[in-house]
Design a protein around this motif. Structure first.
Motif, PDB file in Angstrom:
ATOM      1  N   UNK A  92       1.119  -1.332  -0.023  1.00  0.00           N
ATOM      2  CA  UNK A  92      -0.142   0.307   0.398  1.00  0.00           C
ATOM      3  C   UNK A  92       1.074   0.785  -0.401  1.00  0.00           C
ATOM      4  N   UNK A  93       2.026   1.200  -0.446  1.00  0.00           N
ATOM      5  CA  UNK A  93       3.250   2.455  -0.210  1.00  0.00           C
ATOM      6  C   UNK A  93       2.917   3.292   0.846  1.00  0.00           C
ATOM      7  N   UNK A  94       3.163   2.372   2.030  1.00  0.00           N
ATOM      8  CA  UNK A  94       3.898   2.788   3.239  1.00  0.00           C
ATOM      9  C   UNK A  94       5.207   2.769   3.811  1.00  0.00           C
ATOM     10  N   UNK A  95       5.896   2.159   3.166  1.00  0.00           N
ATOM     11  CA  UNK A  95       6.928   1.317   4.316  1.00  0.00           C
ATOM     12  C   UNK A  95       7.646   2.808   4.697  1.00  0.00           C
ATOM     13  N   UNK A  96       7.340   3.952   4.096  1.00  0.00           N
ATOM     14  CA  UNK A  96       8.293   5.142   4.965  1.00  0.00           C
ATOM     15  C   UNK A  96       7.558   4.701   6.444  1.00  0.00           C
ATOM     16  N   UNK A  97       6.425   5.118   5.970  1.00  0.00           N
ATOM     17  CA  UNK A  97       5.812   5.337   7.185  1.00  0.00           C
ATOM     18  C   UNK A  97       5.539   4.616   8.735  1.00  0.00           C
ATOM     19  N   UNK A  98       6.281   3.329   8.238  1.00  0.00           N
ATOM     20  CA  UNK A  98       6.537   1.992   9.208  1.00  0.00           C
ATOM     21  C   UNK A  98       6.403   2.785  10.757  1.00  0.00           C
ATOM     22  N   UNK A  99       6.846   3.279  11.149  1.00  0.00           N
ATOM     23  CA  UNK A  99       7.489   3.833  12.311  1.00  0.00           C
ATOM     24  C   UNK A  99       6.808   4.973  12.930  1.00  0.00           C
TER      25      UNK A  99
END
Ligand code: ADP
Ligand code: ADP
Length: 237
Positions: A133-140
């Protein structure tokens, strides 16, 4: 794949939310349930994974009647059914990753994720779900730091943690603007087409229905008043 047979739900206060609802869902369908507020869409979706118990009728899946399973028998069934909610239902002060990981524990046990020790495999899987869903950068980030559209993408990633055969989406875009609505439904469509996940989604705008549905069920006052294909709806307009 799924067969609803004369499914009825009467709430304790006497409200008849579903009245002998019958229809079928084929594997790979993007089935949209359309109907006004109060027509029974949410009740129908919630009966499907037994967040609520139907009063009578059957929901047949792989030879089992979901409607009559005991709580213990329900576990393996629920594990294969992911759910996405209108209000996202995230634990906002927890990280995006932990919200996704909580999907590993089942359909609504967000809070358990605070004390549960997740394995490395689980974390890898959660990161993969976020990638979808294109959100790896937001994981933390905390879930509360994300926009509404991003929060719903987290909701989808959480459902993916279950490696579901079916995703139930209860008005997943009702609290988002039209552009974001397409983004979110686009992700659900991708999972439907690429991963073969059957999607059952309630919506109330016809333009969205005709864009995404392969099959359509219309509800009014708890009864099925329309059955058709996405094609039927597209040909009407
Ligand atoms: P929709 O999702 O289409 O808005 P719902 O399934 O939420 O419809 O509601 C169908 C009907 O059941 C409505 O009349 C609603 O007020 C009623 N209803 C929903 N939940 C409950 C409940 N817990 N107790 C009593 N009535 C309910
Ligand atoms: P939605 O429209 O997304 O289905 P609602 O705001 O109608 O949600 O309902 C929120 C919660 O209140 C749900 O858990 C639903 O079951 C419950 N609810 C809805 N209508 C009634 C009602 N008439 N009586 C009791 N509970 C209700």
């Amino acid at each position: 794949m799924l067969q609803y047979k004369k499914l009825s739900k009467t709430y304790p206060d006497g409200t008849e939310a579903l009245k002998e609802v019958s229809f079928e869902v084929e594997k790979g369908d993007f089935l949209v349930i359309i109907g006004l507020s109060g027509s029974g869409k949410s009740t129908l979706l919630r009966c499907t994974n037994r967040l609520i118990d139907p009063t009578s009728g059957e929901i047949l899946w792989n030879g089992e009647d979901i409607a009559s399973l005991t709580q213990n028998q329900l576990r393996p069934v629920r594990r294969k059914i992911g759910m996405v909610f209108q209000q996202f239902n995230l634990v906002k002060r927890l990280s995006v990753l932990y919200n996704v990981l909580s999907g590993r524990l089942g359909y609504m046990d967000n809070w358990k994720s605070l004390t549960y020790r997740f394995s490395k495999e689980d974390k890898d899987k959660a990161m993969k779900a976020l990638e979808r869903v294109g959100l790896t950068k937001q994981a933390w980030k905390r879930a509360s730091e994300l926009s509404g559209g991003q929060q719903q993408r987290v909701g989808i990633a959480r459902a993916l943690m279950q490696e579901p055969e079916i995703i139930l989406a209860d008005e997943p875009v009702a609290s988002l603007d039209p552009v974001l609505a397409h983004t979110i439904l686009g992700y659900l469509e991708k999972l439907n087409k690429e991963d073969g996940i059957t999607v059952i989604c309630s919506l109330h705008y016809l333009d969205l229905v005709q864009r995404y549905a392969t099959r359509v069920i219309g509800l009014r006052d708890g009864r099925v008043v329309y059955r058709g294909t996405g094609e039927d709806i597209r040909n009407m307009t």
